[in-house]
Design a protein around this motif. Structure first.
Motif, short mmCIF file in Angstrom:
data_model
loop_
_atom_site.label_atom_id
_atom_site.label_comp_id
_atom_site.label_asym_id
_atom_site.label_seq_id
_atom_site.Cartn_x
_atom_site.Cartn_y
_atom_site.Cartn_z
N ILE A 85 18.11 -15.58 10.68
CA ILE A 85 17.36 -16.66 11.34
C ILE A 85 16.29 -17.15 10.37
N ALA A 86 16.36 -18.43 10.06
CA ALA A 86 15.42 -19.02 9.09
C ALA A 86 14.10 -19.32 9.77
N LEU A 87 13.02 -19.07 9.04
CA LEU A 87 11.67 -19.40 9.51
C LEU A 87 11.24 -20.69 8.83
N LEU A 88 10.95 -21.70 9.64
CA LEU A 88 10.55 -23.00 9.11
C LEU A 88 9.08 -23.23 9.41
N ASN A 89 8.29 -23.36 8.35
CA ASN A 89 6.85 -23.56 8.51
C ASN A 89 6.56 -25.04 8.59
N GLU A 90 5.86 -25.46 9.64
CA GLU A 90 5.60 -26.89 9.85
C GLU A 90 4.70 -27.47 8.76
N ASP A 91 3.97 -26.61 8.02
CA ASP A 91 3.09 -27.10 6.96
C ASP A 91 3.83 -27.39 5.67
N CYS A 92 5.09 -26.92 5.56
CA CYS A 92 5.84 -27.08 4.32
C CYS A 92 6.99 -28.06 4.53
N SER A 93 7.39 -28.72 3.44
CA SER A 93 8.53 -29.64 3.52
C SER A 93 9.81 -28.81 3.63
N LEU A 94 10.77 -29.36 4.34
CA LEU A 94 12.03 -28.65 4.59
C LEU A 94 12.93 -28.77 3.37
N ASN A 95 13.43 -27.61 2.89
CA ASN A 95 14.39 -27.59 1.80
C ASN A 95 15.79 -27.56 2.41
N ALA A 96 16.31 -28.76 2.72
CA ALA A 96 17.59 -28.86 3.43
C ALA A 96 18.76 -28.24 2.65
N PRO A 97 18.88 -28.47 1.32
CA PRO A 97 20.00 -27.84 0.59
C PRO A 97 19.98 -26.32 0.67
#
Length: 199
Positions: A85-97
């Motif tokens: 399960i990936a943790l996505l931080n709202e303060d950082c840009s999403l690395n989609a690749p």
């Protein structure tokens, strides 16, 4: 007094049987995530800094999108040994690749909300189990196809050695397999292997 109760999955069980790893740099958001995971009664281990190769003795791994995450997963590419399960931080840009290349079974946005966390656990584990069942079916289908090919090759060997037609060769193969109490595929593979050694 409004006491918080442990999270439970939709079937009514708690997550106490789960062994969960959190691979993320310590922060208030990660501390809150770990507290929420502990409320599910799961065993939670916080690991940081991230190892070159992620551990495989967990049921679920929550991970930041660290540098070279796909290369750190021992199963990438391949068969995952646990739900990711990936943790996505709202303060950082999403690395989609990178997100695509590590093929997580779910994701959680930080700061975490309790319902989102439980949903990610349920969906992530369900997706992991579904993929595992699919791989098992594919493996069985591959075995079946290999067995069919071996039977066809074994029939050719028997036809040549015993001067039988195709039906006779198949019935001979079937009788021999029954007499030895093994599958036709196993016997066919042994015949093909022996023939290849002798030629």
């Amino acid at each position: 007094m409004n006491r918080q109760t442990p999270h439970r999955d939709p079937s009514g069980r708690d997550f106490g049987h789960l062994n969960i790893a959190v691979l993320a740099e310590n922060s208030p958001g990660i501390e809150a995530l770990i507290r929420e995971l502990q409320r599910t009664r799961a065993r939670v281990t916080h690991i940081w800094p991230p190892p070159a190769s992620y551990p495989i003795d967990f049921d679920v791994i929550f991970s930041e999108l660290v540098e070279d995450l796909p290369g750190r997963l021992p199963w990438s590419p391949g068969e995952p040994s646990c739900a990711l399960i990936a943790l996505l931080n709202e303060d950082c840009s999403l690395n989609a690749p990178m997100l695509r290349n590590c093929t997580p079974h779910g994701f959680v946005s930080l700061p975490v909300r309790p319902n989102d966390l439980v949903a990610a656990l349920v969906i992530g584990l369900s997706q992991f189990q579904y993929e595992k069942r699919l791989r098992s079916r594919i493996d069985k289908l591959d075995d079946y196809i290999r067995a069919i090919r071996s039977v066809e090759r074994a029939k050719t060997v028997i036809m040549s050695r015993k001067q039988l037609n195709e039906d006779e060769a198949y019935h001979f193969l079937r009788r021999q397999a029954m007499a030895r109490r093994i599958s036709i595929g196993e016997l066919a593979l042994a015949i093909v292997d022996t023939d290849e050694m002798l030629t």
